[in-house]
Design a protein around this motif. Structure first.
Motif, PDB file in Angstrom:
ATOM      1  N   ALA A   1      -2.838 -38.869-150.973  1.00  0.00           N
ATOM      2  CA  ALA A   1      -2.250 -37.754-150.212  1.00  0.00           C
ATOM      3  C   ALA A   1      -3.241 -37.281-149.159  1.00  0.00           C
ATOM      4  N   HIS A   2      -2.734 -36.524-148.171  1.00  0.00           N
ATOM      5  CA  HIS A   2      -3.614 -35.754-147.289  1.00  0.00           C
ATOM      6  C   HIS A   2      -3.981 -34.476-148.031  1.00  0.00           C
ATOM      7  N   SER A   3      -5.134 -33.964-147.746  1.00  0.00           N
ATOM      8  CA  SER A   3      -5.530 -32.686-148.364  1.00  0.00           C
ATOM      9  C   SER A   3      -4.557 -31.572-148.008  1.00  0.00           C
ATOM     10  N   ARG A   4      -4.038 -31.584-146.783  1.00  0.00           N
ATOM     11  CA  ARG A   4      -3.146 -30.498-146.389  1.00  0.00           C
ATOM     12  C   ARG A   4      -1.791 -30.580-147.100  1.00  0.00           C
ATOM     13  N   GLU A   5      -1.423 -31.757-147.611  1.00  0.00           N
ATOM     14  CA  GLU A   5      -0.191 -31.871-148.395  1.00  0.00           C
ATOM     15  C   GLU A   5      -0.320 -31.143-149.726  1.00  0.00           C
ATOM     16  N   LEU A   6      -1.536 -31.080-150.229  1.00  0.00           N
ATOM     17  CA  LEU A   6      -1.769 -30.530-151.556  1.00  0.00           C
ATOM     18  C   LEU A   6      -2.285 -29.100-151.408  1.00  0.00           C
ATOM     19  N   ALA A   7      -1.380 -28.192-151.096  1.00  0.00           N
ATOM     20  CA  ALA A   7      -1.753 -26.788-150.937  1.00  0.00           C
ATOM     21  C   ALA A   7      -2.060 -26.164-152.289  1.00  0.00           C
ATOM     22  N   ARG A   8      -2.721 -25.014-152.275  1.00  0.00           N
ATOM     23  CA  ARG A   8      -2.997 -24.298-153.529  1.00  0.00           C
ATOM     24  C   ARG A   8      -1.685 -23.996-154.248  1.00  0.00           C
ATOM     25  N   GLY A   9      -1.656 -24.299-155.528  1.00  0.00           N
ATOM     26  CA  GLY A   9      -0.468 -24.042-156.322  1.00  0.00           C
ATOM     27  C   GLY A   9       0.600 -25.112-156.236  1.00  0.00           C
ATOM     28  N   SER A  10       0.324 -26.219-155.537  1.00  0.00           N
ATOM     29  CA  SER A  10       1.337 -27.268-155.391  1.00  0.00           C
ATOM     30  C   SER A  10       1.116 -28.393-156.391  1.00  0.00           C
ATOM     31  N   VAL A  11       2.207 -29.124-156.676  1.00  0.00           N
ATOM     32  CA  VAL A  11       2.208 -30.261-157.588  1.00  0.00           C
ATOM     33  C   VAL A  11       2.937 -31.412-156.891  1.00  0.00           C
ATOM     34  N   LEU A  12       2.308 -32.592-156.834  1.00  0.00           N
ATOM     35  CA  LEU A  12       2.887 -33.760-156.185  1.00  0.00           C
ATOM     36  C   LEU A  12       2.880 -34.942-157.147  1.00  0.00           C
ATOM     37  N   THR A  13       3.825 -35.848-156.969  1.00  0.00           N
ATOM     38  CA  THR A  13       3.847 -37.104-157.718  1.00  0.00           C
ATOM     39  C   THR A  13       3.639 -38.247-156.741  1.00  0.00           C
ATOM     40  N   ARG A  14       2.697 -39.138-157.059  1.00  0.00           N
ATOM     41  CA  ARG A  14       2.431 -40.309-156.239  1.00  0.00           C
ATOM     42  C   ARG A  14       2.374 -41.546-157.136  1.00  0.00           C
ATOM     43  N   GLN A  15       2.536 -42.709-156.513  1.00  0.00           N
ATOM     44  CA  GLN A  15       2.474 -43.980-157.227  1.00  0.00           C
ATOM     45  C   GLN A  15       1.112 -44.625-157.025  1.00  0.00           C
ATOM     46  N   LEU A  16       0.561 -45.173-158.118  1.00  0.00           N
ATOM     47  CA  LEU A  16      -0.676 -45.930-158.056  1.00  0.00           C
ATOM     48  C   LEU A  16      -0.617 -47.036-159.098  1.00  0.00           C
ATOM     49  N   ALA A  17      -0.692 -48.270-158.638  1.00  0.00           N
ATOM     50  CA  ALA A  17      -0.704 -49.435-159.530  1.00  0.00           C
ATOM     51  C   ALA A  17       0.486 -49.440-160.485  1.00  0.00           C
ATOM     52  N   GLY A  18       1.660 -49.130-159.951  1.00  0.00           N
ATOM     53  CA  GLY A  18       2.875 -49.203-160.738  1.00  0.00           C
ATOM     54  C   GLY A  18       3.119 -48.041-161.662  1.00  0.00           C
TER      55      GLY A  18
ATOM     56  N   VAL B   1       1.280 -40.839-160.755  1.00  0.00           N
ATOM     57  CA  VAL B   1       0.111 -39.971-160.884  1.00  0.00           C
ATOM     58  C   VAL B   1       0.534 -38.593-160.392  1.00  0.00           C
ATOM     59  N   VAL B   2       0.219 -37.557-161.163  1.00  0.00           N
ATOM     60  CA  VAL B   2       0.539 -36.181-160.768  1.00  0.00           C
ATOM     61  C   VAL B   2      -0.713 -35.542-160.180  1.00  0.00           C
ATOM     62  N   LEU B   3      -0.609 -35.108-158.930  1.00  0.00           N
ATOM     63  CA  LEU B   3      -1.686 -34.386-158.250  1.00  0.00           C
ATOM     64  C   LEU B   3      -1.351 -32.907-158.241  1.00  0.00           C
ATOM     65  N   TYR B   4      -2.360 -32.068-158.410  1.00  0.00           N
ATOM     66  CA  TYR B   4      -2.117 -30.626-158.276  1.00  0.00           C
ATOM     67  C   TYR B   4      -3.396 -29.941-157.826  1.00  0.00           C
ATOM     68  N   ARG B   5      -3.215 -28.753-157.235  1.00  0.00           N
ATOM     69  CA  ARG B   5      -4.358 -27.958-156.781  1.00  0.00           C
ATOM     70  C   ARG B   5      -4.254 -26.571-157.397  1.00  0.00           C
ATOM     71  N   THR B   6      -5.324 -26.136-158.027  1.00  0.00           N
ATOM     72  CA  THR B   6      -5.343 -24.856-158.717  1.00  0.00           C
ATOM     73  C   THR B   6      -5.633 -23.712-157.751  1.00  0.00           C
ATOM     74  N   GLY B   7      -5.603 -22.508-158.268  1.00  0.00           N
ATOM     75  CA  GLY B   7      -5.785 -21.332-157.437  1.00  0.00           C
ATOM     76  C   GLY B   7      -7.129 -21.253-156.760  1.00  0.00           C
ATOM     77  N   ASP B   8      -8.156 -21.905-157.335  1.00  0.00           N
ATOM     78  CA  ASP B   8      -9.480 -21.861-156.710  1.00  0.00           C
ATOM     79  C   ASP B   8      -9.680 -22.975-155.686  1.00  0.00           C
TER      80      ASP B   8
END
Length: 337
Positions: free
Chosen positions: A32-49, A52-59
């Motif tokens: 992902a781009h860092s700007r896609e992963l804003a504070r409080g956001s949760v994303l799902t991406r594919q890696l090697a089939g 993977v869940v990416l998320y960014r916490t409040g800090d």
């Protein structure tokens, strides 16, 4: 001249049953781009089939975890939320701390449960995740070769029907540059490998039209594994340095997510106070223009990648030495047979 990686190949599920495939390599891959992963956001991406869940916490810290809640298997990327520093499951609202441990439930004591984490790094505006065979920890790091304040400002992404190794190989395939992209190339320094890093230095310029043939740029390339390619191009007439990235992530068998990114910085880092901010709009505009050019070239490659097959024993010719060098270097990222 032959370059040979037969011990790494497996049989594809392609219809002809004859096309050899490579397994997934270990390494760092951008999800992902860092700007896609804003504070409080949760994303799902594919890696090697796998998801993977990416998320960014409040800090502001970023994390990557395996997708399923250890309680009853809910997918954390489908309705999962962030509460402070915790990732909360959408099914029963079990909360998981940044270290992966379960720290709370809506009612009653929480179980001894833990999310499985993947290692994350952020470099120059990219969220990069480690993939290791059998979940081995990172064996090396993405180098901090670009100044940390250099952040990608223009990006483009697409999916490619090719193995991730073939995309990175493109930078060592000098013969295709004039044939496909109408770019003259001169190798200034032969490719040099140091562990998981490979560096090369080329002089590039258009081979048409005639009025542009005298334009030449010296380009420094760095490959860090098979998923990270960075190019740096000083442009003295414009007083700037162009930073280009091609970051690849294997998403499935012979499927790769390609992300191109560009940033532009002042070639003189000691400008008088107050002048550099005035240049930022110019740099952003130049980055967008360079990205547009890079995308037009990449689309020519994508058309070829989508239709070609991987040749494990290519019949290389004079001038293809860099490809053979690259393939031998690339062996280190695969499981030992």
């Amino acid at each position: 001249m032959d370059a040979d990686l037969p011990e790494l190949c497996t049989r594809s599920r392609a219809t002809d049953g004859q096309t050899p495939d490579l397994p997934y390599p270990s390494g760092w891959f951008c999800l992902a781009h860092s700007r896609e992963l804003a504070r409080g956001s949760v994303l799902t991406r594919q890696l090697a089939g796998e998801d993977v869940v990416l998320y960014r916490t409040g800090d502001g810290q970023s994390y990557a975890v395996h997708p399923y809640c250890p309680h009853l298997g809910a997918h954390l990327g489908v309705g999962g939320t962030i509460e402070g520093q915790n990732l909360v499951c959408p099914f029963h609202r079990f909360a998981f701390a940044p270290d992966g441990s379960c720290v709370g439930t809506p009612k009653g004591p929480h179980p001894r449960a833990r999310l499985k984490h993947r290692t994350v790094r952020e470099r120059n505006g990219f969220v990069i995740v480690w993939y290791g065979h059998d979940d081995t920890p990172p064996a090396w790091e993405i180098p901090d070769t670009s100044p940390p304040e250099v952040t990608v400002t223009a990006t483009w992404a697409t999916d490619v029907h090719a193995h991730v190794q073939e995309l990175a190989e493109n930078g060592l395939d000098y013969r295709h540059l004039p044939a496909v992209h109408h770019v003259d190339v001169r190798q200034l320094v032969p490719p040099q490998a140091q562990g998981p890093y490979l560096r090369s230095h080329l002089r590039l310029g258009p081979n048409r039209p005639t009025a542009l043939k005298k334009i030449r740029y010296d380009v420094s390339f760095l490959l860090a594994g098979l998923g990270y390619v960075r190019a740096e191009i000083p442009v003295p007439p414009l007083g700037c340095i162009l930073h280009l990235w091609a970051v690849h992530a294997p998403t499935g068998p012979r499927l790769t997510r390609l992300l191109l990114g560009v940033a532009c910085t002042d070639i003189q880092r000691t400008r008088p106070a107050g002048r550099t901010p005035l240049l930022r709009p110019v740099h952003r505009a130049l980055a967008r223009a360079v990205l547009w050019t890079a995308v037009s070239k990449a689309k020519d490659d994508v058309r070829i990648w989508n239709a070609k097959r991987y040749e494990p024993r290519p019949r290389l010719a004079a001038g293809d030495e860099a490809i053979g060098f690259y393939r031998h270097w690339a062996r280190q990222f695969y499981p030992t047979p």
